[in-house]
Each structure stands twice: as structure tokens, then as C-alpha cells.
Design a protein around this motif. Structure first.
Motif, short mmCIF file in Angstrom:
data_model
loop_
_atom_site.label_atom_id
_atom_site.label_comp_id
_atom_site.label_asym_id
_atom_site.label_seq_id
_atom_site.Cartn_x
_atom_site.Cartn_y
_atom_site.Cartn_z
N ALA A 24 0.84 -1.10 0.05
CA ALA A 24 -0.06 -0.05 0.12
C ALA A 24 0.89 1.27 0.03
O ALA A 24 0.61 2.27 -0.79
CB ALA A 24 -1.16 0.02 1.30
N TYR A 25 1.96 1.30 0.89
CA TYR A 25 2.73 2.42 0.90
C TYR A 25 3.48 2.65 -0.51
O TYR A 25 3.61 3.76 -1.02
CB TYR A 25 4.03 2.30 1.74
CG TYR A 25 4.97 3.42 2.02
CD1 TYR A 25 4.52 4.50 2.69
CD2 TYR A 25 6.27 3.09 1.22
CE1 TYR A 25 5.49 5.46 2.57
CE2 TYR A 25 6.99 4.11 1.15
CZ TYR A 25 6.85 5.34 1.97
OH TYR A 25 7.36 6.46 2.08
N VAL A 26 3.99 1.56 -1.31
CA VAL A 26 4.71 1.75 -2.43
C VAL A 26 3.80 2.17 -3.57
O VAL A 26 4.11 3.10 -4.44
CB VAL A 26 5.21 0.28 -2.93
CG1 VAL A 26 5.72 0.24 -4.30
CG2 VAL A 26 6.50 -0.09 -1.97
N ARG A 27 2.36 1.56 -3.41
CA ARG A 27 1.45 2.04 -4.65
C ARG A 27 1.12 3.47 -4.20
O ARG A 27 0.85 4.25 -5.16
CB ARG A 27 -0.05 1.41 -4.37
CG ARG A 27 0.36 -0.15 -4.82
CD ARG A 27 -1.20 -0.82 -4.80
NE ARG A 27 -1.01 -2.16 -5.14
CZ ARG A 27 -1.78 -2.54 -6.10
NH1 ARG A 27 -3.01 -1.88 -6.40
NH2 ARG A 27 -1.60 -3.84 -6.25
N ALA A 28 1.05 4.08 -3.19
CA ALA A 28 0.65 5.29 -2.75
C ALA A 28 1.77 6.38 -3.01
O ALA A 28 1.55 7.57 -3.42
CB ALA A 28 0.11 5.61 -1.30
N ASN A 29 3.04 6.01 -2.91
CA ASN A 29 4.23 6.91 -2.82
C ASN A 29 5.16 7.00 -4.16
O ASN A 29 6.14 7.43 -3.97
CB ASN A 29 4.82 6.92 -1.60
CG ASN A 29 4.05 7.33 -0.45
OD1 ASN A 29 3.21 8.43 -0.48
ND2 ASN A 29 3.98 6.75 0.92
N THR A 30 4.83 6.10 -5.15
CA THR A 30 5.95 5.89 -6.01
C THR A 30 5.19 5.90 -7.47
O THR A 30 4.04 5.99 -7.57
CB THR A 30 6.63 4.51 -5.99
OG1 THR A 30 5.49 3.59 -6.38
CG2 THR A 30 7.20 4.36 -4.68
N ASP A 32 4.31 5.25 -11.43
CA ASP A 32 3.83 4.13 -11.94
C ASP A 32 4.83 3.23 -12.61
O ASP A 32 5.11 2.04 -12.56
CB ASP A 32 2.89 4.53 -13.32
CG ASP A 32 2.47 3.22 -13.77
OD1 ASP A 32 1.86 2.33 -13.15
OD2 ASP A 32 2.40 2.93 -14.88
N LYS A 33 6.11 3.91 -13.11
CA LYS A 33 7.34 3.24 -13.84
C LYS A 33 7.96 2.52 -12.66
O LYS A 33 8.45 1.08 -12.75
CB LYS A 33 8.13 3.94 -14.42
CG LYS A 33 7.71 4.68 -15.71
CD LYS A 33 7.62 3.19 -16.71
CE LYS A 33 7.40 3.97 -18.37
NZ LYS A 33 7.19 2.97 -19.19
N ALA A 34 8.10 3.31 -11.46
CA ALA A 34 8.82 2.59 -10.32
C ALA A 34 8.06 1.45 -9.71
O ALA A 34 8.53 0.17 -9.39
CB ALA A 34 9.29 3.61 -9.26
N ARG A 35 6.78 1.61 -9.73
CA ARG A 35 5.91 0.63 -9.23
C ARG A 35 5.78 -0.64 -9.96
O ARG A 35 5.89 -1.63 -9.61
CB ARG A 35 4.41 1.07 -9.08
CG ARG A 35 3.93 1.47 -8.00
CD ARG A 35 2.45 1.65 -7.87
NE ARG A 35 1.72 2.00 -8.83
CZ ARG A 35 1.41 3.52 -9.37
NH1 ARG A 35 1.62 4.34 -8.53
NH2 ARG A 35 0.83 3.71 -10.42
N GLN A 36 5.90 -0.49 -11.28
CA GLN A 36 5.92 -1.88 -12.24
C GLN A 36 7.38 -2.33 -12.04
O GLN A 36 7.49 -3.84 -12.06
CB GLN A 36 5.77 -1.20 -13.66
CG GLN A 36 4.37 -0.95 -13.95
CD GLN A 36 4.34 -0.64 -15.43
OE1 GLN A 36 5.13 -0.72 -16.31
NE2 GLN A 36 3.01 -0.25 -15.83
N VAL A 38 8.97 -2.66 -9.26
CA VAL A 38 8.91 -3.07 -7.88
C VAL A 38 8.13 -4.24 -7.80
O VAL A 38 8.45 -5.40 -7.31
CB VAL A 38 8.72 -2.19 -6.75
CG1 VAL A 38 8.58 -2.86 -5.22
CG2 VAL A 38 10.07 -1.12 -6.73
N LEU A 39 6.74 -3.96 -8.21
CA LEU A 39 5.77 -4.79 -7.93
C LEU A 39 5.60 -5.76 -9.28
O LEU A 39 4.64 -6.66 -9.16
CB LEU A 39 4.39 -4.16 -7.66
CG LEU A 39 4.43 -3.42 -6.46
CD1 LEU A 39 2.99 -2.39 -6.33
CD2 LEU A 39 4.67 -4.12 -5.02
N GLY A 40 6.14 -5.53 -10.29
CA GLY A 40 5.72 -6.20 -11.66
C GLY A 40 4.51 -5.41 -12.42
O GLY A 40 4.03 -4.74 -11.74
N PRO A 41 4.41 -6.10 -13.68
CA PRO A 41 3.31 -5.69 -14.35
C PRO A 41 2.09 -6.03 -13.99
O PRO A 41 1.02 -5.15 -13.98
CB PRO A 41 3.55 -6.21 -15.75
CG PRO A 41 4.44 -7.50 -15.45
CD PRO A 41 5.36 -7.23 -13.86
#
Length: 78
Positions: A24-30, A32-36, A38-41
Motif C-alpha cells: 500500500a505504501y509503495v502504491r501510494a508514494n511511487t 507508475d514506472k517505479a511501481r511496475q 518493484v511490484l511487476g506488471p
């Protein structure tokens, strides 16, 4: 035995909560490119993939240990 089950269960629950909070923290504070990165597509099923990976790793380790013990005791009996 009951204490061990309790502590393992508590560890699993804490792990699941930690993963969900981190996600939830990563989704809220990063962005889209960085989220992809870290979390994958597939960002909607990160927890399920994490739990499946833990389960698969546990089973692989359990089976390897079981084979090791079977070989060890087969040598003693045979």
C-alpha cells in the motif's frame, strides 16, 4: 506443540500484514514506472504471488528434507 503452532501462525499473520502495508505504501508514494519495477506488471495480485511463492518454497524445502531423512533411515535399516 501448541506454542509452536501459535508462534508460526503469528509470524505468518505479521508477514502478511507487513507485505500488505508495504504494498500500500509503495502504491501510494511511487510513480507508475517505479511501481511496475518493484511490484511487476501485475500489480493487483502481489500478495497472492508472494504467498504462493512462500508456499512453494516451503513445500520444496519440506520435500528435500523428507527425502534426506528417508535416505538416512533407509541406510540404517538396510
Amino acid at each position: 506443540m501448541v506454542k509452536r503452532i501459535f508462534w508460526v501462525s503469528l509470524g505468518v499473520v505479521v508477514g502478511v500484514v507487513a507485505v500488505s502495508k508495504a504494498e500500500a505504501y509503495v502504491r501510494a508514494n511511487t510513480p507508475d514506472k517505479a511501481r511496475q519495477f518493484v511490484l511487476g506488471p501485475d500489480q493487483d495480485h502481489v500478495m497472492q504471488r508472494s504467498l504462493r511463492g512462500l508456499f512453494d518454497e516451503f513445500n520444496a524445502t519440506r520435500l528435500a528434507r523428507e527425502q534426506e531423512l528417508n535416505a538416512q533411515y533407509a541406510d540404517k535399516l538396510g
